[in-house]
Design a protein around this motif. Sequence first.
Motif, PDB file in Angstrom:
ATOM      1  N   PRO A   9       0.828  -1.208  -0.070  1.00 23.27           N
ATOM      2  CA  PRO A   9       0.061   0.140   0.074  1.00 23.27           C
ATOM      3  C   PRO A   9       0.870   1.322  -0.128  1.00 23.27           C
ATOM      4  O   PRO A   9       0.321   1.891  -0.566  1.00 23.27           O
ATOM      5  CB  PRO A   9      -0.934  -0.158   1.296  1.00 23.27           C
ATOM      6  CG  PRO A   9      -0.996  -1.723   1.598  1.00 23.27           C
ATOM      7  CD  PRO A   9       0.500  -2.141   1.042  1.00 23.27           C
ATOM      8  N   LEU A  10       1.947   1.237   0.569  1.00 27.82           N
ATOM      9  CA  LEU A  10       2.886   2.465   0.734  1.00 27.82           C
ATOM     10  C   LEU A  10       3.416   2.680  -0.704  1.00 27.82           C
ATOM     11  O   LEU A  10       3.588   3.663  -1.315  1.00 27.82           O
ATOM     12  CB  LEU A  10       3.940   2.257   1.794  1.00 27.82           C
ATOM     13  CG  LEU A  10       4.860   3.437   1.696  1.00 27.82           C
ATOM     14  CD1 LEU A  10       4.194   4.875   2.143  1.00 27.82           C
ATOM     15  CD2 LEU A  10       6.103   3.257   2.806  1.00 27.82           C
ATOM     16  N   ALA A  33      10.720   6.787   1.486  1.00 26.52           N
ATOM     17  CA  ALA A  33       9.554   6.782   2.167  1.00 26.52           C
ATOM     18  C   ALA A  33       9.546   5.489   3.213  1.00 26.52           C
ATOM     19  O   ALA A  33       9.347   5.397   4.305  1.00 26.52           O
ATOM     20  CB  ALA A  33       8.190   6.705   1.343  1.00 26.52           C
ATOM     21  N   ARG A  34      10.046   4.369   2.342  1.00 29.95           N
ATOM     22  CA  ARG A  34      10.213   2.988   3.022  1.00 29.95           C
ATOM     23  C   ARG A  34      11.186   3.139   4.273  1.00 29.95           C
ATOM     24  O   ARG A  34      11.027   2.717   5.359  1.00 29.95           O
ATOM     25  CB  ARG A  34      10.567   1.909   2.240  1.00 29.95           C
ATOM     26  CG  ARG A  34       9.540   1.443   1.495  1.00 29.95           C
ATOM     27  CD  ARG A  34       9.760   0.365   0.319  1.00 29.95           C
ATOM     28  NE  ARG A  34       8.806  -0.178  -0.345  1.00 29.95           N
ATOM     29  CZ  ARG A  34       8.913  -1.158  -1.389  1.00 29.95           C
ATOM     30  NH1 ARG A  34      10.062  -1.149  -2.152  1.00 29.95           N
ATOM     31  NH2 ARG A  34       7.807  -1.529  -1.978  1.00 29.95           N
ATOM     32  N   LYS A  35      12.548   3.827   3.857  1.00 28.09           N
ATOM     33  CA  LYS A  35      13.351   3.831   5.067  1.00 28.09           C
ATOM     34  C   LYS A  35      12.907   4.755   6.208  1.00 28.09           C
ATOM     35  O   LYS A  35      13.252   4.436   7.516  1.00 28.09           O
ATOM     36  CB  LYS A  35      14.430   4.355   4.368  1.00 28.09           C
ATOM     37  CG  LYS A  35      15.638   3.556   3.634  1.00 28.09           C
ATOM     38  CD  LYS A  35      16.906   4.132   3.016  1.00 28.09           C
ATOM     39  CE  LYS A  35      17.513   3.089   2.172  1.00 28.09           C
ATOM     40  NZ  LYS A  35      18.992   3.681   1.686  1.00 28.09           N
ATOM     41  N   THR A  44       2.794  11.037   7.776  1.00 25.82           N
ATOM     42  CA  THR A  44       1.960  11.385   6.669  1.00 25.82           C
ATOM     43  C   THR A  44       2.316  12.656   6.231  1.00 25.82           C
ATOM     44  O   THR A  44       2.729  12.801   4.847  1.00 25.82           O
ATOM     45  CB  THR A  44       0.583  11.366   7.091  1.00 25.82           C
ATOM     46  OG1 THR A  44      -0.015   9.975   7.483  1.00 25.82           O
ATOM     47  CG2 THR A  44      -0.273  11.890   5.816  1.00 25.82           C
ATOM     48  N   ARG A  45       2.060  13.768   6.994  1.00 26.51           N
ATOM     49  CA  ARG A  45       2.533  15.194   6.402  1.00 26.51           C
ATOM     50  C   ARG A  45       4.131  15.178   5.852  1.00 26.51           C
ATOM     51  O   ARG A  45       4.252  15.896   4.899  1.00 26.51           O
ATOM     52  CB  ARG A  45       2.357  16.093   7.495  1.00 26.51           C
ATOM     53  CG  ARG A  45       0.656  16.266   7.799  1.00 26.51           C
ATOM     54  CD  ARG A  45       0.490  17.056   8.992  1.00 26.51           C
ATOM     55  NE  ARG A  45      -1.046  16.988   9.079  1.00 26.51           N
ATOM     56  CZ  ARG A  45      -1.463  17.769  10.206  1.00 26.51           C
ATOM     57  NH1 ARG A  45      -0.834  18.470  10.856  1.00 26.51           N
ATOM     58  NH2 ARG A  45      -2.858  17.591  10.446  1.00 26.51           N
ATOM     59  N   ALA A  46       4.984  14.515   6.639  1.00 29.44           N
ATOM     60  CA  ALA A  46       6.438  14.572   6.408  1.00 29.44           C
ATOM     61  C   ALA A  46       6.511  13.799   4.788  1.00 29.44           C
ATOM     62  O   ALA A  46       7.308  14.337   3.973  1.00 29.44           O
ATOM     63  CB  ALA A  46       7.233  13.845   7.258  1.00 29.44           C
ATOM     64  N   ILE A  47       5.842  12.720   4.767  1.00 29.56           N
ATOM     65  CA  ILE A  47       6.121  12.052   3.394  1.00 29.56           C
ATOM     66  C   ILE A  47       5.227  12.587   2.217  1.00 29.56           C
ATOM     67  O   ILE A  47       5.882  12.967   1.096  1.00 29.56           O
ATOM     68  CB  ILE A  47       5.457  10.739   3.382  1.00 29.56           C
ATOM     69  CG1 ILE A  47       6.396   9.737   4.487  1.00 29.56           C
ATOM     70  CG2 ILE A  47       5.228  10.062   2.087  1.00 29.56           C
ATOM     71  CD1 ILE A  47       5.736   8.272   4.877  1.00 29.56           C
ATOM     72  N   ILE A  48       4.098  13.355   2.549  1.00 29.80           N
ATOM     73  CA  ILE A  48       3.315  14.032   1.501  1.00 29.80           C
ATOM     74  C   ILE A  48       4.289  15.259   1.172  1.00 29.80           C
ATOM     75  O   ILE A  48       4.324  15.735  -0.001  1.00 29.80           O
ATOM     76  CB  ILE A  48       1.960  14.340   1.792  1.00 29.80           C
ATOM     77  CG1 ILE A  48       1.081  13.110   1.958  1.00 29.80           C
ATOM     78  CG2 ILE A  48       1.531  15.379   1.081  1.00 29.80           C
ATOM     79  CD1 ILE A  48      -0.215  13.165   2.392  1.00 29.80           C
ATOM     80  N   ALA A  49       4.812  15.923   2.265  1.00 25.00           N
ATOM     81  CA  ALA A  49       5.441  17.151   1.828  1.00 25.00           C
ATOM     82  C   ALA A  49       6.739  16.906   1.011  1.00 25.00           C
ATOM     83  O   ALA A  49       7.102  17.400  -0.005  1.00 25.00           O
ATOM     84  CB  ALA A  49       6.066  17.829   3.047  1.00 25.00           C
ATOM     85  N   MET A  50       7.332  15.857   1.262  1.00 25.79           N
ATOM     86  CA  MET A  50       8.718  15.282   0.361  1.00 25.79           C
ATOM     87  C   MET A  50       8.051  14.971  -0.917  1.00 25.79           C
ATOM     88  O   MET A  50       8.783  15.255  -1.921  1.00 25.79           O
ATOM     89  CB  MET A  50       9.231  13.977   1.047  1.00 25.79           C
ATOM     90  CG  MET A  50      10.357  13.415   0.249  1.00 25.79           C
ATOM     91  SD  MET A  50      11.013  11.988   0.928  1.00 25.79           S
ATOM     92  CE  MET A  50       9.590  10.900   1.000  1.00 25.79           C
ATOM     93  N   LEU A  51       7.007  14.145  -1.099  1.00 26.70           N
ATOM     94  CA  LEU A  51       6.715  13.901  -2.675  1.00 26.70           C
ATOM     95  C   LEU A  51       6.128  15.033  -3.448  1.00 26.70           C
ATOM     96  O   LEU A  51       6.330  15.178  -4.435  1.00 26.70           O
ATOM     97  CB  LEU A  51       5.538  12.928  -2.352  1.00 26.70           C
ATOM     98  CG  LEU A  51       5.809  11.570  -1.809  1.00 26.70           C
ATOM     99  CD1 LEU A  51       4.707  10.462  -1.542  1.00 26.70           C
ATOM    100  CD2 LEU A  51       7.219  10.889  -2.206  1.00 26.70           C
ATOM    101  N   THR A  52       5.287  15.884  -2.581  1.00 32.20           N
ATOM    102  CA  THR A  52       4.749  17.079  -3.298  1.00 32.20           C
ATOM    103  C   THR A  52       5.828  18.081  -3.734  1.00 32.20           C
ATOM    104  O   THR A  52       5.561  19.044  -4.564  1.00 32.20           O
ATOM    105  CB  THR A  52       3.679  17.853  -2.464  1.00 32.20           C
ATOM    106  OG1 THR A  52       2.892  16.637  -2.045  1.00 32.20           O
ATOM    107  CG2 THR A  52       2.983  18.964  -3.130  1.00 32.20           C
TER     108      THR A  52
END
Length: 215
Positions: free
Chosen positions: A94-95, A197-199, A164-172
Motif C-alpha cells: 500500500p505504501l 519513504a520506506r526507510k 503522513t505530512r512529512a512523506i506528502i511534503a517530500m513527494l509534493t
Amino acid sequence: MISNAAKAQPRGASRPKGLETAARVRKAALKRFAASGYAAVSMREIAADVGVRPGALYNHFPTKQDILKDLMLSHMADLLQAWDSADFPEKMDPLERFVRFHIRYHLEKTDEVFISYMELRNLEPDNFDLVEAERRRYEAILTGILQDGAARGRYAVTEPKVATRAIIAMLTGIPNWYREGGRLAKHDIEDIYLELARKAVAPGATPPLTGDRMT
C-alpha cells in the motif's frame, strides 16, 4: 403563443455555453495564478485572457477569491477521484501504491499543485477550512496505510499523522524541481522516493532519541 419547448430552448442552449465559459475562466486563472501569483492577478486580466468583458466573469465567479476556492476544491476532488480509480496490482504494498500514485498524479498537474500549496495563505478563513477538510481526507488515506502497516509490523511509526505530512511534503516537492529530459526519468524518481519513504518508516531504521536535543 410560445410553446414550453420553445421557451426552454434558449435556456438549454445557453447552459453549455455558460459551462464552457466558466471552464475557460478556470483555465485562464490557473495559468495566471501559477505564473504571477494570486495577489498579482486581476479579474480584468483573466477576462482579457478569456476574451470577455470583466463584468461577464461575475456571472460565473462573484469574486477572484471564488475562482481560487473553486480551483483548489476542484483539484482536491480530482485527486481523490483519481486515487479511487487508480489501477495498481492488488498485491502491491500500500505504501508503494500511494507513493507512485502521488508522484505520477502531481507531475501531471504541476500548476494545480503549485497553486494548491502556495496559495493557501490567500484563502479567506471559511474557504481555507473547506479546502483543508479535503486535504485532510487525502492525508487520511496515507495515515490509514501507515497505521495498518504498523499494526502488522510492516512499518514503525509512532506518530502516523506526522509521518503522513512529512512523506506528502517530500513527494509534493518533486514538481518544483523535476524537469522532463533530465538525467533521471519519472520511474527513477518514483523508485528513489519510494526507497526514501520506506526507510523513513522501516522497523529499526531510526535509533531511539537520547533526550539531548539542541535548543
